[in-house]
Design an enzyme around this catalytic site. Structure first.
Site, mmCIF file in Angstrom:
data_model
loop_
_atom_site.group_PDB
_atom_site.id
_atom_site.type_symbol
_atom_site.label_atom_id
_atom_site.label_comp_id
_atom_site.label_asym_id
_atom_site.label_seq_id
_atom_site.Cartn_x
_atom_site.Cartn_y
_atom_site.Cartn_z
ATOM 1 N N LYS A 29 0.816 -1.202 0.000
ATOM 2 C CA LYS A 29 0.000 0.000 0.000
ATOM 3 C C LYS A 29 0.860 1.267 0.000
ATOM 4 O O LYS A 29 0.580 2.219 -0.730
ATOM 5 C CB LYS A 29 -0.908 -0.040 1.232
ATOM 6 C CG LYS A 29 -2.013 0.967 1.275
ATOM 7 C CD LYS A 29 -3.126 0.502 2.209
ATOM 8 C CE LYS A 29 -2.629 0.007 3.542
ATOM 9 N NZ LYS A 29 -2.311 1.098 4.495
ATOM 10 N N ARG A 39 11.290 -9.676 5.419
ATOM 11 C CA ARG A 39 11.937 -8.365 5.495
ATOM 12 C C ARG A 39 13.142 -8.411 6.432
ATOM 13 O O ARG A 39 13.110 -9.022 7.488
ATOM 14 C CB ARG A 39 10.949 -7.301 5.984
ATOM 15 C CG ARG A 39 9.826 -7.057 5.019
ATOM 16 C CD ARG A 39 9.040 -5.799 5.314
ATOM 17 N NE ARG A 39 8.493 -5.714 6.658
ATOM 18 C CZ ARG A 39 7.437 -4.972 6.971
ATOM 19 N NH1 ARG A 39 6.833 -4.247 6.045
ATOM 20 N NH2 ARG A 39 6.990 -4.929 8.217
ATOM 21 N N ARG A 51 13.464 -7.549 12.134
ATOM 22 C CA ARG A 51 12.847 -6.786 13.217
ATOM 23 C C ARG A 51 12.021 -7.730 14.100
ATOM 24 O O ARG A 51 11.380 -8.655 13.600
ATOM 25 C CB ARG A 51 11.930 -5.700 12.649
ATOM 26 C CG ARG A 51 12.636 -4.657 11.809
ATOM 27 C CD ARG A 51 11.623 -3.631 11.322
ATOM 28 N NE ARG A 51 12.164 -2.788 10.283
ATOM 29 C CZ ARG A 51 12.830 -1.651 10.494
ATOM 30 N NH1 ARG A 51 13.049 -1.252 11.734
ATOM 31 N NH2 ARG A 51 13.282 -0.931 9.487
ATOM 32 N N ARG A 105 -1.011 -8.533 14.411
ATOM 33 C CA ARG A 105 -1.367 -7.280 13.748
ATOM 34 C C ARG A 105 -2.401 -7.516 12.652
ATOM 35 O O ARG A 105 -3.314 -6.713 12.469
ATOM 36 C CB ARG A 105 -0.118 -6.614 13.157
ATOM 37 C CG ARG A 105 0.872 -6.152 14.205
ATOM 38 C CD ARG A 105 1.782 -5.059 13.692
ATOM 39 N NE ARG A 105 2.580 -5.456 12.557
ATOM 40 C CZ ARG A 105 3.743 -6.110 12.628
ATOM 41 N NH1 ARG A 105 4.224 -6.468 13.812
ATOM 42 N NH2 ARG A 105 4.428 -6.405 11.549
#
Length: 218
Positions: A17, A130, A162, A173
């Site tokens: 997004k 990531r 992370r 989430r």
């Protein structure tokens, strides 16, 4: 000349997004307004609503609908959003906020609400891959074929994942997003204002799908 547009972009974290909002902002020559950026700006500028939001965030709370609608109203009243339009990223998050946005927009309503759809298992895979250099901040996507996967190619520093990109944290989430957004998607669908766009594919291909969908509404 390409017309402006007033857009709301929805989508799971990891759907791409942010990348597409930047491209759409340049294409339609309108500001990309994200909830996070808007909150930080209001706090930095010490507006009345910004100070209220800061107090809530500092205490670990969630900024409520009334304050968020007020912040959006302040932001959309600026000249850059009044001339050609804007892209809202991260707002609205609730049906109450959606109704508030309609009131704020007034006689310049939202042209279209886009749901940039990427399946949950795909975004989970994307986010879990990531990586970031702890020293210089360079971002990477793990492919499993790297010769030295944990060493930064730019500065030689340590590449790490992370803590909030581990699958358990990501799933939490995503659960929260789906819980919050399901009523909003139903709300916009019932009004005939929601368009679902496939977010899987090369960035240029996804961008073309987005502009095709938006072009039918503006």
């Amino acid at each position: 000349m390409i017309p402006g547009a007033r857009l709301v972009i929805l989508g799971r974290q990891g759907a791409g997004k942010g990348t597409q909002c930047v491209r759409l902002s340049r294409h339609y020559v309108v500001p990309h307004i994200s909830t996070g950026d808007m909150l930080r700006a209001a706090v930095r500028e010490q507006t009345e609503l910004g100070l209220m939001a800061k107090e809530i965030m500092d205490s670990g709370g969630l900024v409520g609908d009334e304050i968020m609608i007020g912040l959006v109203a302040e932001r959309l009243d600026r000249a850059d959003a009044q001339t050609r339009g804007y892209i809202l990223d991260g707002f609205p998050r609730t049906v109450t906020q959606a109704d508030g946005l309609d009131e704020v927009a007034g006689d310049k309503p939202i042209d279209v609400v886009i749901d940039l759809y990427v399946a949950r298992d795909v975004v989970l895979q994307r986010i879990s891959a990531r990586r970031v250099c702890r020293d210089c901040g360079t971002n990477y996507t793990a492919t499993g074929t790297e010769r030295q996967p944990w060493i930064c190619e730019v500065c030689g520093g340590d590449v790490m994942q992370r803590a909030d990109d581990h699958p358990d944290a990501v799933n939490r989430r995503l659960d929260l997003y789906e819980e919050q957004t399901a009523p909003l998607i139903e709300h916009y669908t019932s009004q005939g204002r929601l368009v679902v766009v496939d977010g899987v594919g090369a960035p240029d291909e996804v961008f073309r799908r987005l502009t095709d969908a938006i072009g039918k509404r503006v």
